[in-house]
Design a protein around this motif. Structure first.
Motif, PDB file in Angstrom:
ATOM      1  N   VAL A 119       8.792  10.168 -67.473  1.00  5.60           N
ATOM      2  CA  VAL A 119       7.998  10.180 -66.241  1.00  5.60           C
ATOM      3  C   VAL A 119       7.086  11.401 -66.283  1.00  5.60           C
ATOM      4  CG1 VAL A 119       8.084  10.285 -63.714  1.00  5.60           C
ATOM      5  CG2 VAL A 119       9.832   9.005 -64.967  1.00  5.60           C
ATOM      6  N   HIS A 120       5.841  11.207 -65.880  1.00  2.00           N
ATOM      7  CA  HIS A 120       4.848  12.289 -65.882  1.00  2.00           C
ATOM      8  C   HIS A 120       4.716  12.936 -64.508  1.00  2.00           C
ATOM      9  CE1 HIS A 120       3.282  11.875 -69.916  1.00  2.00           C
ATOM     10  NE2 HIS A 120       3.302  10.587 -69.766  1.00  2.00           N
ATOM     11  N   ARG A 121       3.782  13.836 -64.403  1.00  2.00           N
ATOM     12  CA  ARG A 121       3.364  14.562 -63.200  1.00  2.00           C
ATOM     13  C   ARG A 121       4.191  15.808 -62.926  1.00  2.00           C
ATOM     14  NH1 ARG A 121       2.747   9.348 -62.853  1.00  2.00           N
ATOM     15  NH2 ARG A 121       4.822   9.049 -62.018  1.00  2.00           N
ATOM     16  N   GLU A 122       5.066  16.182 -63.845  1.00  4.19           N
ATOM     17  CA  GLU A 122       5.809  17.433 -63.662  1.00  4.19           C
ATOM     18  C   GLU A 122       4.877  18.638 -63.738  1.00  4.19           C
ATOM     19  OE1 GLU A 122       8.618  14.600 -63.430  1.00  4.19           O
ATOM     20  OE2 GLU A 122       7.134  14.740 -65.030  1.00  4.19           O
ATOM     21  N   ARG A 123       3.797  18.519 -64.497  1.00  2.00           N
ATOM     22  CA  ARG A 123       2.866  19.648 -64.560  1.00  2.00           C
ATOM     23  C   ARG A 123       2.282  19.914 -63.174  1.00  2.00           C
ATOM     24  NH1 ARG A 123      -0.858  19.652 -69.429  1.00  2.00           N
ATOM     25  NH2 ARG A 123       1.224  19.543 -70.298  1.00  2.00           N
ATOM     26  N   GLU A 124       1.842  18.859 -62.505  1.00  2.00           N
ATOM     27  CA  GLU A 124       1.285  19.024 -61.157  1.00  2.00           C
ATOM     28  C   GLU A 124       2.337  19.535 -60.181  1.00  2.00           C
ATOM     29  OE1 GLU A 124      -1.125  15.660 -63.108  1.00  2.00           O
ATOM     30  OE2 GLU A 124       0.943  16.368 -63.127  1.00  2.00           O
ATOM     31  N   ILE A 125       3.554  19.016 -60.315  1.00  3.12           N
ATOM     32  CA  ILE A 125       4.625  19.456 -59.411  1.00  3.12           C
ATOM     33  C   ILE A 125       4.846  20.960 -59.553  1.00  3.12           C
ATOM     34  CG2 ILE A 125       7.112  19.358 -58.931  1.00  3.12           C
ATOM     35  CD1 ILE A 125       7.007  16.383 -59.778  1.00  3.12           C
ATOM     36  N   PHE A 126       5.041  21.434 -60.783  1.00  2.00           N
ATOM     37  CA  PHE A 126       5.443  22.826 -60.970  1.00  2.00           C
ATOM     38  C   PHE A 126       4.261  23.803 -61.013  1.00  2.00           C
ATOM     39  CE2 PHE A 126       9.177  20.413 -61.939  1.00  2.00           C
ATOM     40  CZ  PHE A 126      10.090  21.073 -61.139  1.00  2.00           C
ATOM     41  N   ASP A 127       3.044  23.281 -60.969  1.00  2.00           N
ATOM     42  CA  ASP A 127       1.873  24.127 -60.745  1.00  2.00           C
ATOM     43  C   ASP A 127       1.627  24.336 -59.250  1.00  2.00           C
ATOM     44  OD1 ASP A 127       1.423  24.428 -63.452  1.00  2.00           O
ATOM     45  OD2 ASP A 127      -0.353  23.147 -63.511  1.00  2.00           O
ATOM     46  N   SER A 128       2.270  23.517 -58.416  1.00  2.00           N
ATOM     47  CA  SER A 128       2.073  23.607 -56.963  1.00  2.00           C
ATOM     48  C   SER A 128       2.975  24.683 -56.353  1.00  2.00           C
ATOM     49  CB  SER A 128       2.388  22.260 -56.304  1.00  2.00           C
ATOM     50  OG  SER A 128       3.792  22.043 -56.266  1.00  2.00           O
ATOM     51  N   GLU A 129       2.662  25.071 -55.131  1.00  7.03           N
ATOM     52  CA  GLU A 129       3.489  26.063 -54.439  1.00  7.03           C
ATOM     53  C   GLU A 129       4.896  25.511 -54.196  1.00  7.03           C
ATOM     54  OE1 GLU A 129       5.185  29.216 -53.248  1.00  7.03           O
ATOM     55  OE2 GLU A 129       3.190  29.266 -54.115  1.00  7.03           O
ATOM     56  N   ALA A 130       5.002  24.221 -53.879  1.00  4.45           N
ATOM     57  CA  ALA A 130       6.330  23.621 -53.672  1.00  4.45           C
ATOM     58  C   ALA A 130       7.151  23.664 -54.960  1.00  4.45           C
ATOM     59  CB  ALA A 130       6.192  22.179 -53.176  1.00  4.45           C
ATOM     60  N   GLY A 131       6.506  23.402 -56.087  1.00  2.00           N
ATOM     61  CA  GLY A 131       7.198  23.475 -57.373  1.00  2.00           C
ATOM     62  C   GLY A 131       7.602  24.890 -57.722  1.00  2.00           C
ATOM     63  N   LYS A 132       6.731  25.841 -57.446  1.00  2.00           N
ATOM     64  CA  LYS A 132       7.060  27.253 -57.706  1.00  2.00           C
ATOM     65  C   LYS A 132       8.236  27.685 -56.832  1.00  2.00           C
ATOM     66  CE  LYS A 132       3.229  28.429 -60.226  1.00  2.00           C
ATOM     67  NZ  LYS A 132       3.572  27.954 -61.542  1.00  2.00           N
ATOM     68  N   ALA A 133       8.301  27.161 -55.607  1.00  2.00           N
ATOM     69  CA  ALA A 133       9.434  27.472 -54.724  1.00  2.00           C
ATOM     70  C   ALA A 133      10.730  26.932 -55.318  1.00  2.00           C
ATOM     71  CB  ALA A 133       9.192  26.907 -53.326  1.00  2.00           C
ATOM     72  N   LEU A 134      10.680  25.748 -55.925  1.00  5.67           N
ATOM     73  CA  LEU A 134      11.870  25.203 -56.586  1.00  5.67           C
ATOM     74  C   LEU A 134      12.287  26.101 -57.748  1.00  5.67           C
ATOM     75  CD1 LEU A 134      11.112  21.360 -56.692  1.00  5.67           C
ATOM     76  CD2 LEU A 134      12.874  22.521 -55.337  1.00  5.67           C
ATOM     77  N   LEU A 135      11.330  26.517 -58.545  1.00  3.66           N
ATOM     78  CA  LEU A 135      11.651  27.400 -59.669  1.00  3.66           C
ATOM     79  C   LEU A 135      12.334  28.676 -59.178  1.00  3.66           C
ATOM     80  CD1 LEU A 135       8.410  27.033 -61.834  1.00  3.66           C
ATOM     81  CD2 LEU A 135      10.665  26.045 -62.303  1.00  3.66           C
ATOM     82  N   ARG A 136      11.800  29.251 -58.111  1.00  9.06           N
ATOM     83  CA  ARG A 136      12.411  30.471 -57.556  1.00  9.06           C
ATOM     84  C   ARG A 136      13.832  30.180 -57.076  1.00  9.06           C
ATOM     85  NH1 ARG A 136       7.143  31.039 -55.434  1.00  9.06           N
ATOM     86  NH2 ARG A 136       7.790  30.191 -53.431  1.00  9.06           N
ATOM     87  N   ALA A 137      14.016  29.062 -56.394  1.00  5.98           N
ATOM     88  CA  ALA A 137      15.345  28.700 -55.873  1.00  5.98           C
ATOM     89  C   ALA A 137      16.346  28.489 -57.007  1.00  5.98           C
ATOM     90  CB  ALA A 137      15.251  27.440 -55.007  1.00  5.98           C
ATOM     91  N   TRP A 138      15.867  28.027 -58.147  1.00  2.40           N
ATOM     92  CA  TRP A 138      16.736  27.781 -59.290  1.00  2.40           C
ATOM     93  C   TRP A 138      16.890  29.021 -60.168  1.00  2.40           C
ATOM     94  CZ3 TRP A 138      13.658  22.793 -60.838  1.00  2.40           C
ATOM     95  CH2 TRP A 138      13.922  21.787 -59.913  1.00  2.40           C
ATOM     96  N   GLY A 139      16.232  30.111 -59.812  1.00  2.00           N
ATOM     97  CA  GLY A 139      16.324  31.337 -60.594  1.00  2.00           C
ATOM     98  C   GLY A 139      15.541  31.288 -61.891  1.00  2.00           C
TER      99      GLY A 139
END
Length: 173
Positions: A119-139
């Motif tokens: 499945v694609h679109r992970e680049r758009e997800i993790f380039d977004s502020e919502a995706g960056k928030a997930l990255l922060r939450a996951w450490g």
């Protein structure tokens, strides 16, 4: 080359409908381990594989992915597990490395009786502020970028027939 391996390559199909049954931890571990043995540029092992089994996190990623498409559907086809392939673009082969890991995991899933689909679109997800928030939450570092993911689970029906191979797929020089 062993016939069993060739059969595995030739019979793997993208699964676009899943049973809600959970993936046993031992099988998930094998799939993930296969991803870590994918080739990487210079042996740098640049990908980070994120196994998402928590339903709330899975549904949030699904919502973010659907939003990229402007739709309100589940881009992961109801699969109970998502495996995200992220990587640091400081590595010159970050896309290739994560792509190899995704392919290894799809082949391992098939060998273990599980279905998968890229499945694609992970680049758009993790380039977004919502995706960056997930990255922060996951450490995880916010510098990671999405390459792709696989939906993983038990297929709810038989595998589709393979599409015919296109003319000119192979050129010999």
């Amino acid at each position: 080359m062993k016939t069993e391996f060739l059969d595995l390559l030739l019979t793997r199909r993208s699964v676009r409908a899943y049973k809600p049954d959970p993936v046993p931890e031992a099988l998930l571990e094998e799939v993930l381990r296969a991803g870590t043995y994918a080739p990487t540029g210079g042996g740098r092992q640049s990908p980070v594989l994120v196994a998402v089994t928590d339903k709330a996190a899975r549904d949030e990623i699904s919502r973010l992915n659907a939003a990229v498409m402007g739709k309100d559907t589940d881009p992961y086809y109801g699969a109970p597990v998502l495996v995200l392939a992220l990587a640091d673009p400081a590595s010159s082969t970050w896309v290739e490395d994560a792509s190899c890991a995704l392919e290894n995991m799809m082949l391992a899933a098939h060998a273990l009786g599980l279905g998968s689909v890229w499945v694609h679109r992970e680049r758009e997800i993790f380039d977004s502020e919502a995706g960056k928030a997930l990255l922060r939450a996951w450490g995880l570092p916010e510098t990671l970028r999405g390459v792709g993911s696989i939906a993983l689970g038990y297929a709810s029906g038989p595998a589709p027939a393979p599409a015919p191979r296109k003319d000119g797929y192979i050129v010999r020089v």
